[in-house]
Design an enzyme around this catalytic site. Structure first.
Site, PDB file in Angstrom:
ATOM      1  N   HIS A   1      15.904 -33.764  34.886  1.00  0.00           N
ATOM      2  CA  HIS A   1      17.487 -33.699  34.978  1.00  0.00           C
ATOM      3  C   HIS A   1      17.895 -33.775  36.371  1.00  0.00           C
ATOM      4  O   HIS A   1      16.761 -33.605  37.290  1.00  0.00           O
ATOM      5  CB  HIS A   1      17.769 -32.555  34.351  1.00  0.00           C
TER       6      HIS A   1
HETATM    7  P1  TYD Z   1      16.129 -25.635  32.229  1.00  0.00           P
HETATM    8  O1  TYD Z   1      17.039 -25.682  33.673  1.00  0.00           O
HETATM    9  O2  TYD Z   1      16.682 -26.376  31.421  1.00  0.00           O
HETATM   10  O3  TYD Z   1      14.592 -25.570  32.565  1.00  0.00           O
HETATM   11  P2  TYD Z   1      13.998 -26.844  33.098  1.00  0.00           P
HETATM   12  O4  TYD Z   1      14.669 -27.778  33.719  1.00  0.00           O
HETATM   13  O5  TYD Z   1      12.894 -26.119  34.166  1.00  0.00           O
HETATM   14  O6  TYD Z   1      13.021 -27.399  32.097  1.00  0.00           O
HETATM   15  O7  TYD Z   1      16.462 -24.010  31.753  1.00  0.00           O
HETATM   16  C1  TYD Z   1      15.894 -23.668  30.620  1.00  0.00           C
HETATM   17  C2  TYD Z   1      16.575 -22.573  30.032  1.00  0.00           C
HETATM   18  O8  TYD Z   1      16.741 -21.443  30.964  1.00  0.00           O
HETATM   19  C3  TYD Z   1      18.127 -23.193  29.581  1.00  0.00           C
HETATM   20  O9  TYD Z   1      18.312 -22.382  28.334  1.00  0.00           O
HETATM   21  C4  TYD Z   1      19.011 -22.401  30.558  1.00  0.00           C
HETATM   22  C5  TYD Z   1      18.402 -21.213  31.069  1.00  0.00           C
HETATM   23  N1  TYD Z   1      18.562 -20.941  32.442  1.00  0.00           N
HETATM   24  C6  TYD Z   1      19.466 -19.920  32.801  1.00  0.00           C
HETATM   25  O10 TYD Z   1      19.903 -19.183  31.958  1.00  0.00           O
HETATM   26  N2  TYD Z   1      19.619 -19.514  34.267  1.00  0.00           N
HETATM   27  C7  TYD Z   1      19.061 -20.333  35.123  1.00  0.00           C
HETATM   28  O11 TYD Z   1      19.251 -20.102  36.244  1.00  0.00           O
HETATM   29  C8  TYD Z   1      18.244 -21.270  34.597  1.00  0.00           C
HETATM   30  C9  TYD Z   1      17.483 -22.233  35.887  1.00  0.00           C
HETATM   31  C10 TYD Z   1      17.875 -21.490  33.362  1.00  0.00           C
END
Ligand code: TYD
Length: 136
Positions: free
Chosen positions: A54
């Site tokens: 993303h």
């Molecule tokens: P996400 O950023 O989508 O993970 P990645 O891109 O590494 O695969 O985040 C995964 C989950 O964690 C999503 O449900 C949102 C939550 N999250 C938070 O609540 N706070 C944060 O600071 C981050 C980075 C994620």
């Protein structure tokens, strides 16, 4: 003070080599080209998993491999940049509107992510075609 060009950039951190064990550090005003609002980390990643895929609309990030190794695959809208992170004395600055993917995590790897904004779902661009339009 580091020189900073605004784009994707590898930033070297201080390393104090010592027979008793090495030490590195990050000082916000010296090494991070944005105001820090949030720090999070990614760990216990099973082999073969991919994180990210993303971009963020306004959030800048700085990523360090504190332990182990992983690959950081970035796309600035024009071309791909691939970094293999495997030492804790440097990090990669990722400006906003950069498509980013973390993959090829080693066992026990620990990815430290320093971010310029708090978490918000509205910050995410999760569709690559939408990213290409946003970055134009
Ligand atoms: P996400 O950023 O989508 O993970 P990645 O891109 O590494 O695969 O985040 C995964 C989950 O964690 C999503 O449900 C949102 C939550 N999250 C938070 O609540 N706070 C944060 O600071 C981050 C980075 C994620």
């Amino acid at each position: 003070m580091m020189s900073f060009n605004g784009g994707i950039q590898k930033i070297d951190l201080p390393k104090i080599f010592d027979e008793r064990g090495n030490l590195s550090f990050i000082e916000a005003s010296k090494h991070i080209p944005f105001n820090i609002e949030r720090v999070y980390w990614i760990y216990d990643v099973p082999g073969g998993e991919v994180r990210g895929s993303h971009a963020f609309k306004e959030t800048h990030e700085f990523i360090v491999a504190l332990s182990g190794s992983f690959d950081l695959v970035l796309h600035d809208g024009v071309r791909e940049h691939k970094f293999s992170l495997n030492r804790s004395y440097y990090g990669i600055y990722i400006p906003k509107l950069t498509w980013r993917r973390l993959e090829n995590f080693s066992t026990n790897s620990l990815a430290l992510v320093i971010a310029s904004k708090g978490f918000s779902v509205d910050e995410y661009i999760r569709n690559f075609d939408q990213f290409k339009i946003a970055v134009r």
